[in-house]
Design an enzyme around this catalytic site. Structure first.
Site, PDB file in Angstrom:
ATOM      1  N   THR A   1       0.856  -1.241  -0.030  1.00 11.93           N
ATOM      2  CA  THR A   1      -0.009   0.028   0.076  1.00 11.93           C
ATOM      3  C   THR A   1       0.922   1.425   0.047  1.00 11.93           C
ATOM      4  O   THR A   1       1.985   1.374   0.708  1.00 11.93           O
ATOM      5  CB  THR A   1      -0.826   0.094   1.130  1.00 11.93           C
ATOM      6  OG1 THR A   1      -1.856   1.136   1.234  1.00 11.93           O
ATOM      7  CG2 THR A   1      -0.220  -0.032   2.684  1.00 11.93           C
TER       8      THR A   1
ATOM      9  N   HIS B   1       2.189 -11.473  14.547  1.00 13.11           N
ATOM     10  CA  HIS B   1       3.356 -12.193  15.383  1.00 13.11           C
ATOM     11  C   HIS B   1       3.082 -13.366  15.850  1.00 13.11           C
ATOM     12  O   HIS B   1       3.860 -14.048  16.388  1.00 13.11           O
ATOM     13  CB  HIS B   1       3.334 -11.058  16.630  1.00 13.11           C
ATOM     14  CG  HIS B   1       4.876 -11.072  17.341  1.00 13.11           C
ATOM     15  ND1 HIS B   1       5.772 -11.931  16.776  1.00 13.11           N
ATOM     16  CD2 HIS B   1       5.300 -10.235  18.000  1.00 13.11           C
ATOM     17  CE1 HIS B   1       6.739 -11.606  17.550  1.00 13.11           C
ATOM     18  NE2 HIS B   1       6.635 -10.777  18.252  1.00 13.11           N
TER      19      HIS B   1
END
Length: 430
Positions: free
Chosen positions: A348, A401
């Site tokens: 992006t 994560h």
């Protein structure tokens, strides 16, 4: 009389919202004509007529939510209806008014044209709905429209005038009758509402905006999202583009932009750190051995992420051409479901809007997204004795994560930085 139903849309789409009717009641229709535009969670679709005829009745209005298989209109397959007058307008709709008003009246139902006082009135669907909710007679409402049509704002003005009149009666000793409250939730789509001193505009969220909001919240609630940052010296890329841009355009018919460099760099880094190109399925990790790169595109209706398929097998020119094509389709609401499905990693570019630094949000089920930012000239230390002004860009990697550790994420971003600062190596990373 034939029923017009919402057709099968796609495997993952079961409903949509009517954005705009392109045919009105009484209009002749030919097979293949576009009847309406339907907004779904992902794309806007055009619903076409399956038969010739005349559109007799629209059962659903703009803004209504409809499901696959639901009847939304009725079509008379005859070239002309049995109950039409000489002008092709139902006889019951013929009224003695001006030509423009007469044409619109001819497309409305009898109950929508008359107030209880017997006066022939035109009113928008939103105004009729609000009038019913507030118990107001349309025959007593004064319209500011030059054609005499009643809008929701006219009803609002009528209520204010009534309230002021009742207040004057109360001050004169007359008992004030009960007044029905104006309910904000009843205000039609994009209607302006005022309370004398504080004007507000109530705008219903589009289906796509609702979906974007839902997915963004889900991404933050379901993933253990973390962001790491680095910066890239864009000197080498800018010099390469300056040298090659004219010959590149002449040879390929497309301009050499930044996205092809970043796409190539991301793919090179994904090959070194494959968990960034994976997704979580239950208690398993699905590592993808292909590289379908999503490129975020901003449109008037919100952010969409079309996918460049098998980007690792494309040249710089092919990547630039595909991105340009997808962006153009996105801005014209012509993306297909296939254009948006899948994707293994997303890029992006907030820099086109001037963003210096941001934390991009994951595009589930992907576990990584790279954010590009504005190129800004900043003083950079070259060695112990020298500083130079260099074109620098901050880049950000948001990652899940749960399966990507900090060491791997930081190493991935460093690899992207290295490839961009030495762009000739991108040809060797394929």
């Amino acid at each position: 009389m034939m029923e017009v139903k919402v057709p099968e849309l796609a495997e993952s789409i079961s409903e949509g919202t009517i954005v705009k009717w392109l045919k009105t009641e009484g209009d002749p229709v030919k097979q293949g004509d576009i009847l309406l535009e339907l907004e779904t969670d992902k794309v806007n679709l055009e619903i076409n007529a399956e038969h010739d005829g005349i559109l007799r009745e629209r059962l659903k209005q703009e803004g209504d939510t409809v499901t696959v298989g639901e009847v939304i209109a009725r079509l008379d397959r005859g070239a002309a209806g049995e109950d039409q007058g000489p002008d092709g307008v139902p006889e019951e709709a013929q009224v003695e008014e001006g030509p423009a008003v007469k044409e619109e009246v001819g497309r409305m139902k009898p109950e929508d044209r008359e107030g209880t006082l017997g006066r022939k009135r035109l009113a928008t669907p939103a105004a009729r709905r609000w009038a019913r909710q507030q118990g107001i007679d349309l025959g007593q409402v004064e319209s500011l429209d030059p054609l005499g049509r009643i809008h929701a704002a006219d009803i609002n003005n009528q209520e204010k005038a009534s309230a002021r009149a009742e207040d004057g009666q109360e001050r004169a000793g007359t008992e004030k009758p009960a007044q029905k409250p104006i309910q904000p939730e009843s205000v039609p789509f994009t209607e302006l509402v005022t309370d004398e001193a504080k004007p507000v505009e109530r705008i219903r969220m589009s289906r796509r905006r609702q979906t974007i909001a839902k997915r963004l919240v889900e991404a933050q609630q379901t993933a253990a999202m973390l962001t790491t940052f680095n910066e890239v010296d864009m000197t080498a890329i800018l010099e390469l583009r300056k040298r090659r841009k004219e010959s590149f355009y002449k040879e390929h018919g497309v301009r050499l932009g930044f996205m092809s460099f970043f796409t190539k760099a991301v793919i090179g880094a994904l090959k070194k750190f494959p968990l960034l190109n994976a997704e979580i399925q239950g208690d398993e990790i699905l590592v993808k051995k292909y590289y379908d790169i999503g490129v975020a595109v901003s449109t008037d209706e919100g952010l969409v992420v079309p996918v460049v398929r098998n980007a690792d097998k494309l040249s710089f020119a092919e990547i630039e051409r595909e991105i340009a094509s997808l962006a153009d389709k996105a801005r014209q609401n012509k993306l297909s479901i296939k254009d948006l499905q899948g994707g293994t990693f997303t890029i992006t570019n907030g820099g086109v809007f001037g963003s210096l630094l941001s934390t991009p949000i994951l595009n589930p089920p992907q576990v990584g997204i790279l954010g590009m930012h504005k190129i800004q000239t900043r003083p950079v230390t070259v060695d112990d004795e020298h500083m130079e002004n260099r074109p620098m860009m901050y880049i950000a990697l948001s990652y899940d994560h749960r399966i990507v550790d900090g060491k791997e994420a930081v190493s991935f971003l460093v690899k992207v930085k290295e490839l961009l600062e030495d762009p000739e190596t991108l040809l060797l990373e394929g």
